[in-house]
Scaffold this motif. Structure first.
Motif, short mmCIF file in Angstrom:
data_model
loop_
_atom_site.label_atom_id
_atom_site.label_comp_id
_atom_site.label_asym_id
_atom_site.label_seq_id
_atom_site.Cartn_x
_atom_site.Cartn_y
_atom_site.Cartn_z
N MET A 1 0.90 -1.08 0.06
CA MET A 1 0.12 -0.03 -0.14
C MET A 1 0.87 1.44 -0.15
N TYR A 2 0.66 1.94 -0.86
CA TYR A 2 1.52 3.28 -0.92
C TYR A 2 0.99 4.53 -0.25
N ASN A 3 1.65 4.90 0.80
CA ASN A 3 1.23 5.59 1.85
C ASN A 3 1.86 7.15 1.85
N GLY A 4 2.55 7.31 0.62
CA GLY A 4 2.89 8.80 0.58
C GLY A 4 4.32 9.13 1.28
N HIS A 5 4.76 7.97 1.80
CA HIS A 5 5.98 8.38 2.57
C HIS A 5 7.28 7.50 2.11
N ILE A 6 7.07 6.40 1.32
CA ILE A 6 7.94 5.43 0.92
C ILE A 6 8.18 6.02 -0.73
N ASP A 7 9.25 5.45 -1.48
CA ASP A 7 9.62 5.68 -2.78
C ASP A 7 8.75 5.42 -3.73
N LYS B 1 -6.62 0.48 -14.05
CA LYS B 1 -7.56 0.04 -12.90
C LYS B 1 -7.31 -0.58 -11.79
N VAL B 2 -6.08 -1.13 -11.57
CA VAL B 2 -5.69 -2.04 -10.33
C VAL B 2 -4.80 -1.21 -9.51
N LEU B 3 -4.04 -0.40 -10.30
CA LEU B 3 -3.07 0.53 -9.43
C LEU B 3 -3.77 1.20 -8.22
N PRO B 4 -4.90 1.87 -8.46
CA PRO B 4 -5.40 2.54 -7.05
C PRO B 4 -5.71 1.76 -5.85
N SER B 5 -6.08 0.32 -6.32
CA SER B 5 -6.11 -0.63 -5.15
C SER B 5 -4.72 -0.69 -4.18
N GLY C 1 -2.85 4.37 -0.89
CA GLY C 1 -3.37 4.81 0.34
C GLY C 1 -4.14 6.06 0.33
N PRO C 2 -4.60 6.57 1.27
CA PRO C 2 -5.49 7.86 1.28
C PRO C 2 -4.88 9.00 0.47
N VAL C 3 -3.80 9.41 0.89
CA VAL C 3 -3.01 10.60 0.36
C VAL C 3 -2.96 10.32 -1.41
N ALA C 4 -2.28 9.32 -1.68
CA ALA C 4 -2.37 8.98 -3.12
C ALA C 4 -3.65 8.70 -3.69
N MET C 5 -4.39 8.34 -3.08
CA MET C 5 -5.80 8.05 -3.61
C MET C 5 -6.50 9.33 -3.84
N ARG C 6 -6.39 10.40 -3.08
CA ARG C 6 -7.06 11.79 -3.34
C ARG C 6 -6.39 12.31 -4.63
N CYS D 1 9.34 11.71 -2.25
CA CYS D 1 9.32 10.72 -1.47
C CYS D 1 10.27 9.58 -1.90
N SER D 2 10.93 10.12 -2.95
CA SER D 2 11.98 9.26 -3.83
C SER D 2 13.25 9.16 -2.89
N ARG D 3 13.65 8.04 -2.80
CA ARG D 3 14.92 7.53 -2.07
C ARG D 3 15.99 7.69 -2.81
N VAL D 4 16.98 8.48 -2.12
CA VAL D 4 18.20 8.87 -2.73
C VAL D 4 19.18 7.86 -2.32
N PRO D 5 19.92 7.02 -3.22
CA PRO D 5 21.12 6.15 -2.72
C PRO D 5 22.11 6.77 -1.87
N ARG D 6 22.39 6.30 -0.92
CA ARG D 6 23.56 6.81 -0.23
C ARG D 6 24.98 6.65 -0.79
N LEU D 7 25.88 7.51 -0.95
CA LEU D 7 27.19 7.31 -1.55
C LEU D 7 27.90 6.35 -0.75
N LEU D 8 28.97 5.80 -1.57
CA LEU D 8 29.88 4.80 -1.07
C LEU D 8 30.61 5.16 0.06
#
Length: 155
Positions: free
Chosen positions: A1-7, A31-35, A38-43, A70-77
């Motif tokens: 479930m996409y909650n708006g806080h993950i990548d 049609k299936v992606l909306p399922s 979560g609430p923020v992304a659904m709005r 919300c995109s994850r930026v990879p850390r540097l080596l």
């Protein structure tokens, strides 16, 4: 479930993996992606104009650009260089922190990972001495050696 806080990119990737057998059916994918939202992304999804999206590819592009913060930026080596085994801490604590950081780095740098782990151990630590006398060539072998020393430390 996409909650708006993950990548968002990772979410779409997981969604595509789950829907792989239906990947040729763009209408179903849209049609299936909306399922999976979560609430923020659904709005956000419900606010899309009728017929404003022409393909699943466009839907995922618009979704990604909307939730880009919300995109994850990879850390540097070199982030691994900031970790060292602190006085009075256990090998388990140090290795847990090290592998957590390691998992956030993109790329294949086994040789550097092995060296940074070793030099971040205290000079007199038995594992560091072992890695100096009998070096390991892969991260998997390093993990095995660490586990051997964690067992000894716990006893």
């Amino acid at each position: 479930m996409y909650n708006g806080h993950i990548d968002a990119v990772e979410h779409v990737s997981h969604f595509n993996q789950r829907m792989d057998v239906h990947s040729k059916n763009e209408t179903l994918m849209c049609k299936v992606l909306p399922s999976s939202l979560g609430p923020v992304a659904m709005r956000w999804f419900n606010g899309l104009g009728v017929c404003s999206i022409d393909s699943f590819k466009e839907l995922t592009r618009v979704f990604g650009s909307r939730f880009v913060t919300c995109s994850r930026v990879p850390r540097l080596l070199d982030s691994l260089l900031s970790i060292s085994m602190r006085e009075g801490k256990t090998l388990k604590t140090y290795s847990d922190r090290y592998w957590e950081m390691f998992n956030e780095i993109d790329g294949d740098f086994d040789d550097v990972v092995i060296r940074t782990f070793k030099v971040s151990l205290p000079t007199k630590h038995d594992l560091r001495k072992s890695l100096t006398k009998k070096p390991v060539r892969t991260v998997l072998l390093l993990m095995d050696r660490i586990n051997e020393y964690k067992w000894v430390e716990e006893d």
